[in-house]
Design a protein around this motif. Structure first.
Motif, PDB file in Angstrom:
ATOM      1  N   ILE A   1      25.381 -20.224  10.675  1.00  0.00           N
ATOM      2  CA  ILE A   1      26.249 -20.769   9.638  1.00  0.00           C
ATOM      3  C   ILE A   1      25.507 -20.664   8.309  1.00  0.00           C
ATOM      4  CG2 ILE A   1      27.431 -22.812   8.754  1.00  0.00           C
ATOM      5  CD1 ILE A   1      27.539 -23.807  11.664  1.00  0.00           C
ATOM      6  N   ALA A   2      26.188 -20.132   7.303  1.00  0.00           N
ATOM      7  CA  ALA A   2      25.648 -20.065   5.949  1.00  0.00           C
ATOM      8  C   ALA A   2      26.515 -20.937   5.050  1.00  0.00           C
ATOM      9  CB  ALA A   2      25.638 -18.630   5.436  1.00  0.00           C
ATOM     10  N   GLN A   3      25.903 -21.903   4.401  1.00  0.00           N
ATOM     11  CA  GLN A   3      26.614 -22.787   3.497  1.00  0.00           C
ATOM     12  C   GLN A   3      26.122 -22.526   2.079  1.00  0.00           C
ATOM     13  OE1 GLN A   3      26.894 -26.896   4.902  1.00  0.00           O
ATOM     14  NE2 GLN A   3      25.953 -26.191   6.798  1.00  0.00           N
ATOM     15  N   ALA A   4      26.996 -21.988   1.239  1.00  0.00           N
ATOM     16  CA  ALA A   4      26.647 -21.651  -0.144  1.00  0.00           C
ATOM     17  C   ALA A   4      27.100 -22.768  -1.069  1.00  0.00           C
ATOM     18  CB  ALA A   4      27.316 -20.340  -0.542  1.00  0.00           C
ATOM     19  N   ASP A   5      26.238 -23.126  -2.000  1.00  0.00           N
ATOM     20  CA  ASP A   5      26.555 -24.195  -2.943  1.00  0.00           C
ATOM     21  C   ASP A   5      25.705 -23.999  -4.194  1.00  0.00           C
ATOM     22  OD1 ASP A   5      27.759 -26.480  -3.951  1.00  0.00           O
ATOM     23  OD2 ASP A   5      27.275 -27.705  -2.206  1.00  0.00           O
ATOM     24  N   ILE A   6      25.809 -24.936  -5.124  1.00  0.00           N
ATOM     25  CA  ILE A   6      25.020 -24.875  -6.349  1.00  0.00           C
ATOM     26  C   ILE A   6      24.338 -26.211  -6.580  1.00  0.00           C
ATOM     27  CG2 ILE A   6      26.472 -23.137  -7.452  1.00  0.00           C
ATOM     28  CD1 ILE A   6      27.716 -25.445  -9.087  1.00  0.00           C
ATOM     29  N   GLN A   7      23.298 -26.165  -7.392  1.00  0.00           N
ATOM     30  CA  GLN A   7      22.676 -27.402  -7.856  1.00  0.00           C
ATOM     31  C   GLN A   7      22.443 -27.270  -9.353  1.00  0.00           C
ATOM     32  OE1 GLN A   7      19.005 -27.782  -5.684  1.00  0.00           O
ATOM     33  NE2 GLN A   7      17.926 -26.326  -6.969  1.00  0.00           N
ATOM     34  N   GLU A   8      22.601 -28.366 -10.060  1.00  0.00           N
ATOM     35  CA  GLU A   8      22.340 -28.353 -11.496  1.00  0.00           C
ATOM     36  C   GLU A   8      20.858 -28.602 -11.722  1.00  0.00           C
ATOM     37  OE1 GLU A   8      23.983 -30.179 -15.692  1.00  0.00           O
ATOM     38  OE2 GLU A   8      24.795 -30.944 -13.809  1.00  0.00           O
TER      39      GLU A   8
END
Length: 73
Positions: free
Chosen positions: A12-19
């Motif tokens: 499973i690959a979970q893509a997201d962002i962080q500030e």
């Protein structure tokens, strides 16, 4: 929770962002390998920060696809 999630076999690959502290954004991908009751998690970051969250997420999605392609080999 991840912005985008992809699955390939037992990966499973979970893509997201962080500030970031400087106001830019970093794309991140959490890779999970499900091994029965256990799982193995690895965090990956896009190399270059982005000025917008949309661009950072696009880069994280591209990284997630590359990582999943690599585990299929």
């Amino acid at each position: 929770m991840a912005a985008v999630q992809y699955r390939k076999a037992d990966w499973i690959a979970q893509a997201d962002i962080q500030e970031l502290a400087d106001g830019r954004y970093q794309g991140v991908v959490m890779m999970s390998h499900e091994l029965g009751a256990d799982s193995e998690d690895t965090r990956h970051e896009v190399e270059a920060p982005s000025d917008s969250p949309e661009q950072a997420l696009e880069q994280a999605v591209a990284l997630a696809h590359r990582l999943l392609a690599d585990v299929a080999r």
